[in-house]
Design an enzyme around this catalytic site. Structure first.
Site, PDB file in Angstrom:
ATOM      1  N   LYS A  99       0.834  -1.219   0.000  1.00 55.16           N
ATOM      2  CA  LYS A  99       0.000   0.000   0.000  1.00 55.16           C
ATOM      3  C   LYS A  99       0.861   1.258   0.000  1.00 55.16           C
ATOM      4  CE  LYS A  99      -1.347   1.607   3.988  1.00 55.16           C
ATOM      5  NZ  LYS A  99      -1.313   2.885   4.694  1.00 55.16           N
ATOM      6  N   ASN A 100       1.853   1.309   0.880  1.00 58.78           N
ATOM      7  CA  ASN A 100       2.588   2.570   1.029  1.00 58.78           C
ATOM      8  C   ASN A 100       3.521   2.848  -0.156  1.00 58.78           C
ATOM      9  OD1 ASN A 100       1.207   3.123   3.332  1.00 58.78           O
ATOM     10  ND2 ASN A 100       2.812   2.416   4.732  1.00 58.78           N
ATOM     11  N   ARG A 138      -3.148   9.750   4.368  1.00 58.70           N
ATOM     12  CA  ARG A 138      -1.814  10.280   4.550  1.00 58.70           C
ATOM     13  C   ARG A 138      -1.127  10.501   3.195  1.00 58.70           C
ATOM     14  NH1 ARG A 138      -0.156  13.122   8.420  1.00 58.70           N
ATOM     15  NH2 ARG A 138       2.081  13.250   8.444  1.00 58.70           N
ATOM     16  N   CYS A 195      -3.916   7.768   9.947  1.00 63.55           N
ATOM     17  CA  CYS A 195      -4.253   7.210  11.248  1.00 63.55           C
ATOM     18  C   CYS A 195      -3.823   8.157  12.358  1.00 63.55           C
ATOM     19  CB  CYS A 195      -3.580   5.854  11.405  1.00 63.55           C
ATOM     20  SG  CYS A 195      -4.350   4.591  10.387  1.00 63.55           S
ATOM     21  N   ARG A 213       2.205  13.893  13.891  1.00 67.03           N
ATOM     22  CA  ARG A 213       2.561  13.710  12.489  1.00 67.03           C
ATOM     23  C   ARG A 213       2.749  15.025  11.721  1.00 67.03           C
ATOM     24  NH1 ARG A 213      -0.608   8.519  10.187  1.00 67.03           N
ATOM     25  NH2 ARG A 213       1.292   8.350   8.971  1.00 67.03           N
ATOM     26  N   PRO A 214       3.683  15.891  12.170  1.00 64.61           N
ATOM     27  CA  PRO A 214       3.941  17.142  11.443  1.00 64.61           C
ATOM     28  C   PRO A 214       4.580  16.859  10.084  1.00 64.61           C
ATOM     29  CG  PRO A 214       5.572  16.836  13.172  1.00 64.61           C
ATOM     30  CD  PRO A 214       4.588  15.705  13.304  1.00 64.61           C
ATOM     31  N   ILE A 215       4.574  17.865   9.178  1.00 66.10           N
ATOM     32  CA  ILE A 215       5.228  17.677   7.872  1.00 66.10           C
ATOM     33  C   ILE A 215       6.333  18.721   7.679  1.00 66.10           C
ATOM     34  CG2 ILE A 215       3.306  16.476   6.765  1.00 66.10           C
ATOM     35  CD1 ILE A 215       2.685  19.159   5.308  1.00 66.10           C
ATOM     36  N   GLN A 233       9.506  18.488   7.835  1.00 64.69           N
ATOM     37  CA  GLN A 233      10.668  18.046   7.042  1.00 64.69           C
ATOM     38  C   GLN A 233      10.359  18.066   5.538  1.00 64.69           C
ATOM     39  OE1 GLN A 233      13.771  17.540   8.624  1.00 64.69           O
ATOM     40  NE2 GLN A 233      12.420  18.454  10.164  1.00 64.69           N
ATOM     41  N   ASP A 249       4.678  -0.226  12.109  1.00 69.10           N
ATOM     42  CA  ASP A 249       3.384  -0.725  11.630  1.00 69.10           C
ATOM     43  C   ASP A 249       3.122  -2.172  12.054  1.00 69.10           C
ATOM     44  OD1 ASP A 249       2.942   1.724  10.503  1.00 69.10           O
ATOM     45  OD2 ASP A 249       3.439   1.127   8.453  1.00 69.10           O
ATOM     46  N   ILE A 262       8.930   5.397  16.954  1.00 64.87           N
ATOM     47  CA  ILE A 262       8.666   6.273  15.804  1.00 64.87           C
ATOM     48  C   ILE A 262       7.575   7.301  16.115  1.00 64.87           C
ATOM     49  CG2 ILE A 262       8.009   6.376  13.351  1.00 64.87           C
ATOM     50  CD1 ILE A 262      10.579   4.801  13.692  1.00 64.87           C
ATOM     51  N   ARG A 269      -8.608   0.256   4.933  1.00 67.81           N
ATOM     52  CA  ARG A 269      -7.712   1.229   4.289  1.00 67.81           C
ATOM     53  C   ARG A 269      -6.470   0.539   3.743  1.00 67.81           C
ATOM     54  NH1 ARG A 269      -7.248   6.644   7.752  1.00 67.81           N
ATOM     55  NH2 ARG A 269      -5.877   7.034   6.012  1.00 67.81           N
TER      56      ARG A 269
END
Ligand code: EPU
Length: 446
Positions: A22-23, A93, A117, A122-124, A126, A306, A328, A398
């Site tokens: 999926k990812n 995501r 999720c 979960r900042p962005i 970077q 995960d 993580i 999902r």
């Protein structure tokens, strides 16, 4: 009202074929709009996150065909830079990969901020740092949209402050059509980062070092169409391997890359399972009581975050005390309350769960708090005495294709029902096959 009804106690046995990752697919589908030529992507898993992303790609003018269950054909020639925003895209995501891809191709992107999720902040930052270093101006627009614009993107040197899969992928997407060389240091090494690099290289990109912590991207003028097959899903495979162990079963996961499974296979061996590898399959056999162990989640090649809820479920059935540390995300133990209601003995302190193994769980009525925790609760229910009901299964859907069907193929007793009446009938059918009651707790409806 869709939910699963699960009767525990069966040893899962047999073979299960693993779907595409999926990812990796989320990144690769978004990357397809980096060219105006058609791109064919195979081995795409049929899960809801992918369907949402495909819809978003179509909504900005790309032609998206779906000629087979696992095949997408994307033609980015018609893409225009309308904002990517709909109710659904905010929930996934992978939506943030549209920022890197649109910025790379059109030097302009406006995308709704990503959901996903709820496993921490979960900042962005970077991702933004990377886009800015490439020469883009990035602004946040209410209500919750990111806009990135550049006259030109130019190669640069970026040191990531932490290992981030998403930021590494997003910078790769933006940088492959930039002028000059971009170097990403402290890059993520996950298999899906490598898969994206291979895909982009098959379109004419010049990316080296994917899979190490330094990725070097030599910008090219244009990318062309390609045909590509996505790698197998490491986490789906790991989930079935842990399900085999928790149910004292004998399961072979097929269509996998054993190298990607090393940390997961190693942990199962330490816990007392037999793990046999062949070229593209792994067999897990669990005959003895599981042994306690400690797990710390880390970036690849460490043990994946995960797989953390699945590890907790398994160690909860071991013969002693185990410690699971989340390395993580900041909050990934929300499922522990549900597990406790099944008889697990777990205390969470910050990012650590201290687990005192019990001989067995008992069936309960449960809610999936997120994708992986949802799958872990299904494993717990399959290993439990009695019947469980699992709600909020949209999270599980999902990322897991045909989850109940695949488990049934291994002998698991699990059905998906859509109404309370169907649920009651399924519970009654399962109760009739249990001698001595249901094992349900008070939240159960039977
Ligand atoms: N982080 C930051 N700033 C950033 C980016 C990340 O602080 O700009 C932090 C995160 O908050 C987290 C850590 O860095 O604490 C790692 O986050 P990462 O960016 O690696 O995660 P992600 O890209 O948001 C992807 C997967 C997740 C998987 C993680 C870690 C996708 C769509 N999602 O998320 O998958 O857990 O990498 O491997 O690829 C799942 O499939 O269930 C799932 C949650």
């Amino acid at each position: 009202m869709e939910h699963y009804i699960v009767k525990g106690g069966t040893h899962l046995c047999g073979e299960v074929e693993i779907a595409g990752a999926k990812n990796a697919a989320l990144a690769i589908l978004a990357a397809a709009i980096l060219t105006d030529e058609p791109v064919t992507i195979e081995n795409v898993p049929d899960v809801s996150d992918i369907r949402v992303l495909a819809q978003a790609i179509e909504s900005i003018g790309a032609r998206v065909e779906h000629p087979g269950r696992h095949v997408y054909r994307i033609d980015g020639a018609g893409v225009h830079d309308l904002p990517v925003d709909n109710e659904l895209i905010r929930k996934i995501r992978g939506s943030y990969y549209m920022i890197g891809a649109l910025l790379g191709r059109y030097k302009h992107a406006e995308v709704a901020l990503p959901g996903g999720c709820t496993i921490g902040l979960r900042p962005i930052d970077q991702h933004i740092k990377g886009f800015k270093a490439l020469g883009a101006a990035v602004t946040f627009k209410p209500p919750g949209r990111v806009e990135a614009t550049a006259k030109n993107l130019r190669g640069t040197h970026i040191y990531m402050d932490m290992v981030s899969v998403g930021a590494t992928i997003n910078v790769m997407l933006a940088a492959c059509l930039a002028k000059g060389i971009t170097v990403i240091e402290n890059a993520a090494k996950e298999p899906h980062v490598v898969d994206l690099a291979n895909f982009l290289n098959s379109m004419g990109a010049r990316i080296k070092g994917a899979g190490t912590d330094v990725v070097r991207i030599n910008g090219v003028e244009r990318l062309h169409g390609t045909e590509y097959a996505i790698i197998p899903d490491q986490i789906e495979a790991g989930t079935f391997m842990f399900a085999a162990a928790a149910t004292h079963g004998d399961v072979t996961v097929t269509n996998i890359i054993p190298k990607h499974m090393e940390s997961i296979s190693a942990k199962l061996k330490e816990i007392g399972c037999d793990v046999e590898e062949s070229d593209d399959a792994i067999r897990v056999v669990a005959t003895h009581r599981l042994m306690p162990n400690n797990v710390k989640t880390l970036p690849y090649p460490g043990f994946p975050t995960d797989m953390q809820p699945q590890a907790t479920v398994l160690l909860g059935l071991s013969s002693g005390t185990s410690i699971v540390t989340e390395g993580i995300f900041e909050s990934r133990f929300k499922y522990v309350d549900e597990l406790t209601r099944m008889g697990a003995r777990i205390t969470v302190e910050g990012k650590t769960a201290i687990i005192d193994g019990v001989a067995s769980y008992f069936g309960a009525s449960l809610k999936a708090p997120d994708l992986r925790a949802g799958a872990a609760l299904v494993i717990a229910a399959l290993a439990a005495d009695g019947i469980s009901e699992i709600y909020d299964i949209h999270y599980i859907e999902r990322g897991y294709e045909d989850f109940p069907e695949k488990l049934r193929g291994l002998g698991g007793e699990i059905v998906k029902v859509s109404t309370p009446e169907e649920g009651e009938q399924a519970v009654r059918r399962m109760q009739m096959s249990i001698v001595g009651g249901t094992g349900m707790t008070e939240r159960g409806t039977a």
